[in-house]
Design an enzyme around this catalytic site. Structure first.
Site, mmCIF file in Angstrom:
data_model
loop_
_atom_site.group_PDB
_atom_site.id
_atom_site.type_symbol
_atom_site.label_atom_id
_atom_site.label_comp_id
_atom_site.label_asym_id
_atom_site.label_seq_id
_atom_site.Cartn_x
_atom_site.Cartn_y
_atom_site.Cartn_z
ATOM 1 C CE LYS A 71 -2.328 1.408 3.663
ATOM 2 N NZ LYS A 71 -3.322 1.446 4.749
ATOM 3 N NE ARG A 115 -4.922 -1.119 7.372
ATOM 4 C CZ ARG A 115 -4.188 -0.225 8.014
ATOM 5 N NH1 ARG A 115 -4.623 0.323 9.150
ATOM 6 N NH2 ARG A 115 -3.022 0.156 7.527
ATOM 7 C CG ASP A 164 -15.332 15.963 15.569
ATOM 8 O OD1 ASP A 164 -14.712 15.046 15.002
ATOM 9 O OD2 ASP A 164 -15.111 17.173 15.344
ATOM 10 C CG ASP A 225 -1.377 8.292 11.508
ATOM 11 O OD1 ASP A 225 -0.951 9.335 12.047
ATOM 12 O OD2 ASP A 225 -2.120 8.299 10.512
ATOM 13 C CB SER A 296 -4.769 0.121 16.451
ATOM 14 O OG SER A 296 -4.899 -0.170 15.079
#
Length: 329
Positions: A71, A115, A164, A225, A296
């Protein structure tokens, strides 16, 4: 042999969460058993454009099927305001491991959202209280949608609290799910008090306080991330049964990267990996567990597993646009 071109709608149509969640669990298991190859994620920093590219290759063998791919994904925070484009784009090349023929080129943005939700569901299934019925989500962007769709596959979610700063995003989320769940807008503290909490924001300073999180809440920390990103108060990580997806990625760019680099956390604070849990090497939630956290970062094996599901169904359903990429016909 034709290569199948699959846009975002094709990816979404051929990737049901009921199949994605177990496929991602199989990928975590293959990685833990040593039946997968996943070189470190590489970054191409583009300070000129306030963005970066990331390449994520992987191969995995579950015993029933094997798959390979790469990816090419980005993060460009200025895209929405300057160009009316998503912050994250991506392209997935899915290849036949035996011949190296590129079987499909598919939208990596939709694949990533799906995913990522499925990975949170795997962790929730193993770490949340069995009777979890409420889900809090901090951040009402695109990732929030797949968090709910995936986690509701493994727990009977009834109540959803979405938080939010953007009221329009919150309204859109409520409109999307109001007929299926009891969804309401709430503060970060109200979301954090739920049985399960998913944080999906790009912040670099913690926004979830320790006192706001329920004593038996399971937290899916999704937003971090890249180095410097950090959503959860350090005390949450120190108090929790802390589970990671990959040691190298989480210490470099996951939720734990900032306290790790500052020496607040070390190896002794990490309970184990999700791969160890799904393969039975370590137990998930046990009766006396309190707070749990899953860090994650998103692994290339997840993309490959998801691409496998998408490609197999797209072939069956006749979706996509076949073309002769190799020019051999």
């Amino acid at each position: 042999m034709d290569t199948l071109l699959l846009n975002g709608a094709d990816v979404r149509e051929n990737a049901s969460m009921s199949e994605l969640v177990p496929a991602i669990e199989e990928a975590f298991g293959a990685f833990e058993r040593g039946d997968a190859q996943m070189p470190p994620k590489s970054y191409v920093d583009l300070p000129r454009y306030n963005g970066d590219f990331r390449s994520m290759p992987a191969y995995l063998d579950t015993g029933e099927w094997d798959a390979a791919g790469v990816k090419w994904v980005n993060v460009h925070p200025d895209n929405p305001e300057k160009f009316d484009l998503p912050t994250v784009l991506g392209t997935m090349i899915y290849s036949d491991p035996e011949t190296a023929v590129p079987l499909a080129v598919m939208d990596g943005r939709e694949l990533t959202m799906l995913r990522t939700g499925a990975a949170a569901a795997v962790a929730t299934d193993h770490l949340a209280v069995p009777d979890a019925a409420s889900l809090g989500i901090v951040g009402a962007g695109v990732q929030s949608y797949t968090q709910l769709r995936a986690i509701s596959q493994v727990r009977d979610i009834e109540t959803v609290v979405i938080s939010d700063l953007d009221e329009e995003r919150v309204a859109d989320f409520i409109d999307a799910f109001g007929d299926e769940f009891d969804v309401r807008a709430g503060s970060i503290a109200e979301a954090a008090a739920c049985d399960v909490l998913s944080t999906v924001t790009p912040v670099e300073s913690p926004i979830v306080a320790r006192e706001d999180v329920g004593e038996r809440t399971h937290v899916n920390a999704i937003g971090a991330d890249a180095a410097g990103k950090h959503e959860l108060d350090d005390e949450i990580l120190l108090d929790a049964k802390l589970v990671i997806d990959d040691y190298e990625q989480t210490t470099h760019s996951g939720e734990i990267n900032v306290p790790w680099s500052e020496g607040v956390l070390d190896d002794d604070d990490v309970y184990g990996s999700i791969g160890e849990i799904v393969t039975g090497g370590k137990p998930g939630r046990v009766a006396d567990d309190g707070l749990t956290v899953f860090d994650s970062t998103g692994l290339a094996i997840q993309d490959v597993a998801a691409a496998h599901i998408v490609y197999e169904h797209a072939e069956e359903n006749g979706n996509g646009y076949p073309f002769d990429l190799l020019g051999l016909e």
